[in-house]
Design an enzyme around this catalytic site. Structure first.
Site, PDB file in Angstrom:
ATOM      1  N   ASN A  13       0.876  -1.174   0.000  1.00 22.96           N
ATOM      2  CA  ASN A  13       0.000   0.000   0.000  1.00 22.96           C
ATOM      3  C   ASN A  13       0.914   1.224   0.000  1.00 22.96           C
ATOM      4  OD1 ASN A  13      -1.751   2.083   0.499  1.00 22.96           O
ATOM      5  ND2 ASN A  13      -2.400   1.374   2.522  1.00 22.96           N
ATOM      6  N   LYS A  15       0.190   4.277  -0.171  1.00 24.82           N
ATOM      7  CA  LYS A  15      -0.410   5.461   0.477  1.00 24.82           C
ATOM      8  C   LYS A  15      -0.131   6.710  -0.379  1.00 24.82           C
ATOM      9  CE  LYS A  15      -0.104   3.032   4.812  1.00 24.82           C
ATOM     10  NZ  LYS A  15      -0.009   3.066   6.248  1.00 24.82           N
ATOM     11  N   HIS A  99      -9.573   1.339   4.927  1.00 25.11           N
ATOM     12  CA  HIS A  99      -8.248   1.411   5.556  1.00 25.11           C
ATOM     13  C   HIS A  99      -8.349   2.303   6.792  1.00 25.11           C
ATOM     14  CE1 HIS A  99      -4.078   2.410   6.329  1.00 25.11           C
ATOM     15  NE2 HIS A  99      -3.788   1.281   5.703  1.00 25.11           N
ATOM     16  N   GLU A 101      -6.632   4.596   7.892  1.00 30.68           N
ATOM     17  CA  GLU A 101      -6.437   6.043   7.682  1.00 30.68           C
ATOM     18  C   GLU A 101      -7.705   6.685   7.106  1.00 30.68           C
ATOM     19  OE1 GLU A 101      -2.764   5.403   5.606  1.00 30.68           O
ATOM     20  OE2 GLU A 101      -1.958   4.706   7.521  1.00 30.68           O
ATOM     21  N   GLU A 171      -5.345  -4.879  10.440  1.00 31.01           N
ATOM     22  CA  GLU A 171      -4.287  -3.902  10.655  1.00 31.01           C
ATOM     23  C   GLU A 171      -4.548  -3.154  11.969  1.00 31.01           C
ATOM     24  OE1 GLU A 171      -2.274  -2.724   6.707  1.00 31.01           O
ATOM     25  OE2 GLU A 171      -4.075  -1.522   6.859  1.00 31.01           O
ATOM     26  N   GLY A 177       2.706   2.070  10.639  1.00 32.64           N
ATOM     27  CA  GLY A 177       3.675   3.147  10.465  1.00 32.64           C
ATOM     28  C   GLY A 177       4.412   3.528  11.737  1.00 32.64           C
ATOM     29  N   SER A 217       3.600  -2.408  10.166  1.00 38.58           N
ATOM     30  CA  SER A 217       5.054  -2.514  10.372  1.00 38.58           C
ATOM     31  C   SER A 217       5.641  -3.860   9.934  1.00 38.58           C
ATOM     32  CB  SER A 217       5.412  -2.201  11.828  1.00 38.58           C
ATOM     33  OG  SER A 217       5.030  -0.860  12.137  1.00 38.58           O
TER      34      SER A 217
HETATM   35  P1  13P Z   1       3.141   0.167   7.610  1.00 35.95           P
HETATM   36  O1  13P Z   1       3.630  -1.137   6.999  1.00 35.95           O
HETATM   37  O2  13P Z   1       3.898   1.353   7.139  1.00 35.95           O
HETATM   38  O3  13P Z   1       3.027   0.047   9.080  1.00 35.95           O
HETATM   39  O4  13P Z   1       1.642   0.375   7.053  1.00 35.95           O
HETATM   40  C1  13P Z   1       0.720  -0.646   7.137  1.00 35.95           C
HETATM   41  C2  13P Z   1      -0.489  -0.288   6.358  1.00 35.95           C
HETATM   42  O5  13P Z   1      -1.236   0.585   6.757  1.00 35.95           O
HETATM   43  C3  13P Z   1      -0.746  -0.984   5.107  1.00 35.95           C
HETATM   44  O6  13P Z   1      -2.015  -0.720   4.638  1.00 35.95           O
END
Ligand code: 13P
Length: 255
Positions: A13, A15, A99, A101, A171, A177, A217
């Site tokens: 992803n 982002k 997601h 976010e 997640e 992140g 992560s």
């Molecule tokens: P990270 O791998 O940067 O923690 O992000 C995970 C994520 O949100 C994938 O959709």
């Protein structure tokens, strides 16, 4: 059927990252280093403005290209949104839905998720429903309750025939992140909860076709251990999917 009968699914992803040239370089490198796709499915979820270009590069390879978000209406006065037809028209075949976010930074409510899932499936866009608890919810021992609520809401409009197409990404919000990966025990428990939910909701045979991915992560050095958990069928990778040197080793985790 055990999880090992479900094809592993490794997805990146991106982002809101990468310039256009970087995005194209990355997809070319991934494509060049990808196997024939027979033993694992690999996909990238890219910013909408790059979908057409990235999908054009990936065309003819087993690499899947998807959107990070869609809106559930087909057209109209929805400034800033992207429809499933638009996604399809530029060559993408899948999308993330819900997601964390989108849920937490942009306030998307649970009710939208069912409509987005339905809309994607109706338009030939394969959806991945993302679920996960916040740190406060985990501390308050509400993880299972939150997962069940998000699953119930997101899967509400699916018919039995849809399930083999859908996948779910667990997640935990606090592991996204942050560099703080959930423990194998926490991941195992959450995935077991999701599988239990599916088994109670739909016929066992159908429930067993749904892949459940972990995200939060994920790095080259923890990918294999997470993938070895019995209920983990794939990985949804954020930061580490932005560079071939970190994404390819995750894709090539030793099973
Ligand atoms: P990270 O791998 O940067 O923690 O992000 C995970 C994520 O949100 C994938 O959709």
């Amino acid at each position: 059927m055990t999880s090992k009968h479900r094809k592993p699914y490794i997805a990146g992803n991106w982002k809101m990252n990468l310039g256009r040239a970087q995005a194209l370089d990355l997809i070319k490198t991934i494509k060049g280093r990808l196997g024939d796709g027979s033993d694992r499915e690999v996909a990238v979820f890219v910013p909408s403005v790059y979908l057409a270009d990235v999908a054009a590069v990936a065309q003819g390879s087993p690499l899947g290209v998807g959107a990070q978000n869609i809106y559930y209406e087909t057209e109209g006065a929805y400034t800033g949104e992207t429809s499933c037809q638009m996604i399809r028209e530029v060559g993408a075949d899948r999308t993330l839905v819900g997601h964390s976010e989108r849920r937490h930074l942009f306030g998307e409510p649970d009710e939208w998720m069912a409509r987005k899932m339905r809309c994607a499936l109706d338009h030939g866009v394969v959806p991945m429903l993302c679920v996960g608890e916040t740190l406060d919810e985990r501390k308050a021992n509400r993880t299972e309750r939150v997962l069940k609520r998000q699953l119930e809401a997101g899967l509400m409009l699916l018919k039995p025939d849809d399930y083999h197409l859908a996948s779910i990404a667990y997640e935990p919000v606090w592991a996204i992140g942050t560099g703080e990966v959930a423990t194998l025990e926490q991941i195992g428990a959450a995935h077991a909860c999701i599988r239990k939910f599916l088994a109670a909701k739909i016929e066992a045979e159908i429930a067993q076709t749904v892949r459940v991915l972990y995200g939060g992560s994920v790095k080259p050095d923890n990918a294999a251990a997470i993938m070895a958990l019995p209920d983990v069928d794939g990985l949804l990778v954020g930061g580490a999917s932005l560079k071939p040197d970190t994404f390819i080793p995750i894709v090539e985790f030793d099973s």
